[in-house]
Design an enzyme around this catalytic site. Structure first.
Site, mmCIF file in Angstrom:
data_model
loop_
_atom_site.group_PDB
_atom_site.id
_atom_site.type_symbol
_atom_site.label_atom_id
_atom_site.label_comp_id
_atom_site.label_asym_id
_atom_site.label_seq_id
_atom_site.Cartn_x
_atom_site.Cartn_y
_atom_site.Cartn_z
ATOM 1 N N LYS A 188 0.879 -1.179 0.000
ATOM 2 C CA LYS A 188 0.000 0.000 0.000
ATOM 3 C C LYS A 188 0.912 1.223 0.000
ATOM 4 O O LYS A 188 1.504 1.575 1.018
ATOM 5 C CB LYS A 188 -0.894 0.039 1.240
ATOM 6 C CG LYS A 188 -1.905 1.172 1.164
ATOM 7 C CD LYS A 188 -2.324 1.722 2.524
ATOM 8 C CE LYS A 188 -1.393 2.719 3.103
ATOM 9 N NZ LYS A 188 -1.276 4.006 2.410
ATOM 10 N N GLY A 240 5.810 3.520 10.243
ATOM 11 C CA GLY A 240 5.083 4.784 10.302
ATOM 12 C C GLY A 240 5.031 5.280 11.727
ATOM 13 O O GLY A 240 5.892 4.939 12.547
ATOM 14 N N SER A 241 4.010 6.054 12.029
ATOM 15 C CA SER A 241 3.950 6.670 13.352
ATOM 16 C C SER A 241 3.522 5.649 14.408
ATOM 17 O O SER A 241 2.865 4.647 14.099
ATOM 18 C CB SER A 241 2.948 7.820 13.327
ATOM 19 O OG SER A 241 1.662 7.319 13.047
ATOM 20 N N THR A 242 3.884 5.931 15.633
ATOM 21 C CA THR A 242 3.512 5.045 16.737
ATOM 22 C C THR A 242 1.994 4.982 16.872
ATOM 23 O O THR A 242 1.434 3.902 17.125
ATOM 24 C CB THR A 242 4.187 5.532 18.034
ATOM 25 O OG1 THR A 242 5.609 5.396 17.845
ATOM 26 C CG2 THR A 242 3.775 4.710 19.239
ATOM 27 N N GLY A 245 0.727 2.671 14.289
ATOM 28 C CA GLY A 245 1.222 1.330 14.628
ATOM 29 C C GLY A 245 0.348 0.662 15.680
ATOM 30 O O GLY A 245 0.053 -0.536 15.592
ATOM 31 N N GLU A 262 7.663 -0.790 12.731
ATOM 32 C CA GLU A 262 8.827 0.110 12.811
ATOM 33 C C GLU A 262 8.266 1.506 13.010
ATOM 34 O O GLU A 262 7.692 2.080 12.075
ATOM 35 C CB GLU A 262 9.623 0.072 11.499
ATOM 36 C CG GLU A 262 10.279 -1.241 11.196
ATOM 37 C CD GLU A 262 11.531 -1.475 12.012
ATOM 38 O OE1 GLU A 262 11.993 -0.523 12.673
ATOM 39 O OE2 GLU A 262 12.032 -2.597 12.003
ATOM 40 N N CYS A 296 13.448 8.625 10.758
ATOM 41 C CA CYS A 296 13.085 8.093 12.087
ATOM 42 C C CYS A 296 14.259 8.023 13.040
ATOM 43 O O CYS A 296 14.093 8.181 14.244
ATOM 44 C CB CYS A 296 12.464 6.715 11.919
ATOM 45 S SG CYS A 296 13.542 5.585 11.035
ATOM 46 N N GLU A 395 7.997 13.132 19.143
ATOM 47 C CA GLU A 395 8.716 13.118 17.867
ATOM 48 C C GLU A 395 8.227 14.294 17.025
ATOM 49 O O GLU A 395 7.033 14.386 16.718
ATOM 50 C CB GLU A 395 8.442 11.805 17.143
ATOM 51 C CG GLU A 395 9.235 11.677 15.871
ATOM 52 C CD GLU A 395 8.911 10.407 15.109
ATOM 53 O OE1 GLU A 395 7.718 10.118 14.909
ATOM 54 O OE2 GLU A 395 9.860 9.724 14.691
HETATM 55 P P1 NAD Z 1 1.596 7.434 9.446
HETATM 56 O O1 NAD Z 1 1.558 6.449 10.548
HETATM 57 O O2 NAD Z 1 0.609 8.519 9.435
HETATM 58 O O3 NAD Z 1 1.421 6.684 8.031
HETATM 59 C C1 NAD Z 1 2.271 5.634 7.605
HETATM 60 C C2 NAD Z 1 1.553 4.816 6.553
HETATM 61 O O4 NAD Z 1 0.426 4.188 7.128
HETATM 62 C C3 NAD Z 1 1.020 5.610 5.370
HETATM 63 O O5 NAD Z 1 1.178 4.815 4.216
HETATM 64 C C4 NAD Z 1 -0.468 5.782 5.702
HETATM 65 O O6 NAD Z 1 -1.262 5.954 4.557
HETATM 66 C C5 NAD Z 1 -0.762 4.458 6.383
HETATM 67 N N1 NAD Z 1 -1.861 4.455 7.335
HETATM 68 C C6 NAD Z 1 -2.302 5.468 8.124
HETATM 69 N N2 NAD Z 1 -3.304 5.021 8.926
HETATM 70 C C7 NAD Z 1 -3.467 3.710 8.644
HETATM 71 C C8 NAD Z 1 -4.315 2.684 9.172
HETATM 72 N N3 NAD Z 1 -5.195 2.934 10.141
HETATM 73 N N4 NAD Z 1 -4.201 1.442 8.683
HETATM 74 C C9 NAD Z 1 -3.301 1.157 7.720
HETATM 75 N N5 NAD Z 1 -2.470 2.084 7.168
HETATM 76 C C10 NAD Z 1 -2.547 3.331 7.639
HETATM 77 O O7 NAD Z 1 3.081 7.983 9.427
HETATM 78 P P2 NAD Z 1 3.700 9.137 8.511
HETATM 79 O O8 NAD Z 1 3.337 10.457 9.054
HETATM 80 O O9 NAD Z 1 3.373 8.845 7.088
HETATM 81 O O10 NAD Z 1 5.278 8.871 8.711
HETATM 82 C C11 NAD Z 1 6.038 9.438 9.706
HETATM 83 C C12 NAD Z 1 6.259 8.449 10.840
HETATM 84 O O11 NAD Z 1 6.926 7.278 10.379
HETATM 85 C C13 NAD Z 1 7.141 8.995 11.943
HETATM 86 O O12 NAD Z 1 6.582 8.692 13.193
HETATM 87 C C14 NAD Z 1 8.448 8.246 11.767
HETATM 88 O O13 NAD Z 1 9.245 8.106 12.909
HETATM 89 C C15 NAD Z 1 7.965 6.925 11.292
HETATM 90 N N6 NAD Z 1 9.046 6.202 10.627
HETATM 91 C C16 NAD Z 1 9.606 5.121 11.274
HETATM 92 C C17 NAD Z 1 10.659 4.430 10.684
HETATM 93 C C18 NAD Z 1 11.290 3.225 11.359
HETATM 94 O O14 NAD Z 1 11.988 2.471 10.683
HETATM 95 N N7 NAD Z 1 11.107 3.009 12.645
HETATM 96 C C19 NAD Z 1 11.145 4.849 9.447
HETATM 97 C C20 NAD Z 1 10.571 5.965 8.835
HETATM 98 C C21 NAD Z 1 9.518 6.629 9.431
#
Ligand code: NAD
Length: 498
Positions: A188, A240-242, A245, A262, A296, A395
């Protein structure tokens, strides 16, 4: 005004701009929904691409399910799959320039930065190709009654979800391991940065991946949630974000679907009292706000001995204040824009919170006045920060760094660990042994001494609310495998060996 030398119509195929990759073909989306891609450097839309409906998600999952249940991929040998991964690696290499340009166009990463990190994709495919051809997918152990075969099966249909910030490298970690394990995949792609994943689908097609093994759609959060909830999906690997997650973990727990998370970070760099100033700054400064702090593992809290606080604040602030902010297509730019209007507003809110809670800005402190149209923030350093302040706890995901003073190493370690996150960390010292023993006390998945490194053969991931599970290394392959033990009586012919 920033330039925008990217022409989607001439640089990308019509498939990437108008379709989804499902069941080995480029298909038309089920609805007319679309999303405009906004260049962060100009604030202007530069392309419009389709957005998946739930029917598209269902089609992609059905294709992946069929390919897993009846297709050749899961039962191929590791060596056969490795050959396909190598062809994907070659296809990626032939598109490196394009993939860097996409990263800069979509989210405003400086082009030199994109050029530096796009090869991670190739490194991951090469690494997992090598591992797949040597890994013990089957193993025999003797038992009291005979022997047991341990079979490491692919976990099944996997949903791979990654954020907008570093779509290609993050996706490559997940996809190369999932494919090496024999899983089938639905990617996705995020609506802010979908092009990279669609170009990866072109690579898979060129590499001859069997139909349905990789399916790529662009979808918003709602359709992402629909994907995660589908019972045909055996495993979700999410970056993505905590906050997201946690939602995904809840959904997966209903049917005990496997999940790797992650998530966010608030990583600390501990500068020990014996660290030499200039080499420390040379190694540390670039990893405090890489890609405008939207990575991240950015080292966003710098812990310095109180005795050297003033010296450090002056020298570090001078470096950050001297960074060239500007057009991400200009190879001399050090800090480009943040990725979106939403990020811009978020970062500015955090800068205001830092000032309101009593931290002192030593450089930066607001939106960059040079560019009205793009989403530019001045690289900002706060001194006099304490661990309770919002800017030290949450963050920010922007070019904002906090400097926190400590009195002794025990306090430095306690401060580094005084966070809900546990992703990364660094220790700077002139005594590597001391750095190592300090690093072992930090409760994060990765710590580097005198620099920051990530390698394909080394696991990456988080303690605490930075995630569950690991990517990279054999650990990252195991995350896509399910162990089965078959007990055989003594004297039985051994089951198939690789
Ligand atoms: P986000 O959690 O908003 O979105 C991440 C992804 O999840 C996107 O593709 C989004 O469309 C999808 N998404 C959102 N809600 C969803 C749901 N309910 N079900 C399924 N998919 C869903 O995060 P963001 O703002 O896009 O990214 C920034 C975050 O990512 C920061 O917190 C950053 O630390 C984290 N990040 C972590 C790592 C790691 O390896 N630990 C690496 C890069 C970024």
């Amino acid at each position: 005004m920033s330039t925008f030398p990217f022409d989607p119509k001439s640089e990308l195929s019509g498939n990437v701009l108008s379709g989804f990759y499902i069941d080995g073909q480029w298909v038309q989306p089920c609805s007319n929904a679309s999303v405009s891609l906004i260049a962060p450097s100009t604030g202007q839309a530069f392309a419009s691409v389709p957005l998946a409906d739930t029917a598209d998600v269902d089609k992609a999952v059905d294709a992946a399910r069929r390919a897993f249940d009846t297709g050749p991929w899961p039962s191929m040998s590791g060596t056969e799959r490795a050959a396909c991964l190598q062809r994907m690696s070659a296809a990626l290499v032939s598109r490196m320039t394009l993939l860097s340009r996409i990263w800069t166009a979509e989210v405003g990463a400086p082009l030199w930065f994109a050029n530096m990190f796009v090869p991670t994709a190739r490194a991951m495919f090469d690494y997992y190709a090598e591992l797949a051809s040597t890994f013990g997918f089957e193993e025999s152990r003797s038992t009291r009654g005979g022997e047991a075969m341990i079979i490491r099966h692919p976990v099944g249909v996997t949903a791979l979800i990654a954020p907008w910030n570093a779509q290609l490298p993050i996706l490559s970690y997940k996809l190369s391991a999932a494919l090496a394990a024999g899983c089938t995949v639905v990617v996705k792609a995020p609506p802010e940065a979908p092009l990279d994943a669609l170009v990866v689908a072109e690579c898979a097609h060129e590499a001859g991946l069997p139909p349905g093994v990789l399916n790529v759609i662009t979808a918003d959060a709602e359709r992402g949630a629909h994907l995660v909830a589908k019972r045909e999906v055996d495993k979700v690997s999410f970056t993505g974000s905590t906050a997201t997650g946690k939602l995904i973990a809840k959904t997966c727990s209903d049917r005990l679907a496997r999940v790797t998370l992650e998530l966010g970070g608030k990583s600390a760099a501990i500068v020990l009292d014996d660290a030499e100033l200039n080499p420390t700054l040379a190694a540390l400064a670039p990893v405090t706000m890489p890609f405008s702090g939207q990575i991240c593992f950015a080292q966003t809290r710098i812990l310095v001995p109180r005795s050297r606080e003033k010296e450090f604040i002056e020298a570090y602030s001078a470096i950050i204040g001297g960074l060239k902010v500007g057009d991400p297509w200009d190879m001399t730019t050090q800090i480009g824009p943040v990725a979106s209007r939403r990020q811009l507003d978020r970062v500015i809110r955090y800068i205001e919170a830092g000032s309101n809670e009593g931290a002192r800005i030593t450089t930066g402190g607001g939106r960059s006045s040079k560019y009205d149209q793009g989403f530019f923030v001045e690289p900002t350093v706060f001194a006099g920060v304490t661990s309770e302040m919002t800017i030290a706890r949450e963050e920010i995901f922007g070019p904002v760094v906090s400097i926190i003073a400590y009195d002794d190493v025990d306090q430095a370690v306690a401060l580094a660990n005084d966070t809900d996150f546990g992703l990364s960390g660094t220790v700077f010292t002139s005594d590597v042994e001391r750095g190592y023993s300090t690093a072992r006390r930090i409760r994060t998945g990765n710590v580097s001494v005198n620099g920051l490194e990530m390698a394909p053969n080394v696991p990456f991931g988080g303690f605490k609310q930075s995630g569950i599970g690991r990517e990279g290394g054999p650990e990252g392959l195991s995350a896509f495998l399910e162990d089965q033990a078959i007990y055989l009586p003594a004297g039985s012919p051994r089951v198939r060996q690789e």
